[in-house]
Design a protein around this motif. Structure first.
Motif, PDB file in Angstrom:
ATOM      1  N   THR A 111       0.828  -1.199   0.000  1.00  0.00           N
ATOM      2  CA  THR A 111       0.000   0.000   0.000  1.00  0.00           C
ATOM      3  C   THR A 111       0.862   1.248   0.000  1.00  0.00           C
ATOM      4  O   THR A 111       1.993   1.234   0.476  1.00  0.00           O
ATOM      5  CB  THR A 111      -0.951   0.005   1.225  1.00  0.00           C
ATOM      6  N   SER A 112       0.340   2.308  -0.567  1.00  0.00           N
ATOM      7  CA  SER A 112       1.051   3.574  -0.558  1.00  0.00           C
ATOM      8  C   SER A 112       0.122   4.693  -1.011  1.00  0.00           C
ATOM      9  O   SER A 112      -0.819   4.469  -1.777  1.00  0.00           O
ATOM     10  CB  SER A 112       2.258   3.526  -1.497  1.00  0.00           C
ATOM     11  N   ILE A 114      -0.566   7.612  -3.310  1.00  0.00           N
ATOM     12  CA  ILE A 114      -0.128   8.057  -4.633  1.00  0.00           C
ATOM     13  C   ILE A 114      -0.991   9.254  -5.023  1.00  0.00           C
ATOM     14  O   ILE A 114      -2.010   9.110  -5.691  1.00  0.00           O
ATOM     15  CB  ILE A 114      -0.247   6.938  -5.686  1.00  0.00           C
ATOM     16  N   CYS A 124      -2.423   3.235  -9.803  1.00  0.00           N
ATOM     17  CA  CYS A 124      -2.557   2.016  -9.008  1.00  0.00           C
ATOM     18  C   CYS A 124      -1.386   1.105  -9.317  1.00  0.00           C
ATOM     19  O   CYS A 124      -0.569   1.400 -10.177  1.00  0.00           O
ATOM     20  CB  CYS A 124      -3.874   1.323  -9.290  1.00  0.00           C
ATOM     21  N   TYR A 125      -1.318   0.010  -8.596  1.00  0.00           N
ATOM     22  CA  TYR A 125      -0.302  -1.003  -8.827  1.00  0.00           C
ATOM     23  C   TYR A 125      -0.854  -2.329  -8.334  1.00  0.00           C
ATOM     24  O   TYR A 125      -1.857  -2.376  -7.630  1.00  0.00           O
ATOM     25  CB  TYR A 125       1.025  -0.670  -8.130  1.00  0.00           C
ATOM     26  N   ALA A 136      -3.516   1.229  -3.491  1.00  0.00           N
ATOM     27  CA  ALA A 136      -3.037   2.604  -3.600  1.00  0.00           C
ATOM     28  C   ALA A 136      -4.146   3.530  -3.123  1.00  0.00           C
ATOM     29  O   ALA A 136      -5.325   3.250  -3.319  1.00  0.00           O
ATOM     30  CB  ALA A 136      -2.677   2.919  -5.056  1.00  0.00           C
TER      31      ALA A 136
END
Length: 183
Positions: A111-112, A114, A124-125, A136
């Motif tokens: 998670t992060s 962005i 997203c990733y 994200a």
């Protein structure tokens, strides 16, 4: 959603350092676990006690994030120790082949934040392990945009169930905080 904490990767920018990129904010803390347990339906704690545990978990997470962006995280240092050992002919140290190290680096949640400022856009990733999730998030003035992903080929994950669980939890957090923020 799974009634347990999982190894979590949340990126922390270390770009202030030469060749710096990211380190890992390991979000699965004792403080987070204590708060999560307090939020279970069978908890006997008052909302005030739950709120105090929430604040402690948030403060721990904030302090951990600051430590990481200031270069005091553990993951980059461990990677450097491993690389130095291998490059100097010592082989891979036992720490890096231990089952506990493997488990702590199986990031079921990646998670992060962005942030994007362009209307109608998001980033997203994907998950970093087959049985994991990517999540994200992009805080906006009046809402938070989440981009959740998982592998369709994994029967143990479901992005839609994760999203439902996340929404339910965010509503619970909102309700809990609303009770005490204006005091």
């Amino acid at each position: 959603m799974y009634c347990r904490l999982v190894s979590t990767y949340e990126s922390a920018s270390t770009r202030r350092f030469r060749h710096g990129r990211v380190d890992n904010i390991r979000a699965n803390s004792c403080e987070a676990l204590a708060w999560i347990k307090s939020m279970q339906p069978d908890s006997a704690l008052s909302n005030k006690e739950k709120y105090e545990l929430f604040r402690k978990a948030v403060q721990y997470q904030t302090d951990l994030m600051i430590d990481n962006i200031l270069g005091n995280g553990m993951d980059c240092h461990l990677l450097a120790l491993k690389k130095i050992a291998v490059e100097n002919g010592y082989g891979t140290p036992n720490l890096f082949t231990d089952k506990s190290f493997e488990m702590s680096n199986h990031f079921s949640l990646s998670t992060s934040q962005i942030p994007t400022t362009m209307d109608g856009s998001f980033m997203c990733y994907g998950p970093v392990v087959h049985d994991g999730y990517g999540c994200a998030y992009n805080p906006k003035p009046n809402y938070i945009l989440f981009a959740i992903s998982s592998f369709n080929s994994c029967s143990m994950t479901s992005s839609s169930l994760f999203a439902e669980s996340l929404e339910k939890c965010l509503v619970e957090i909102y309700d809990l905080c609303s009770e005490f923020l204006n005091q």
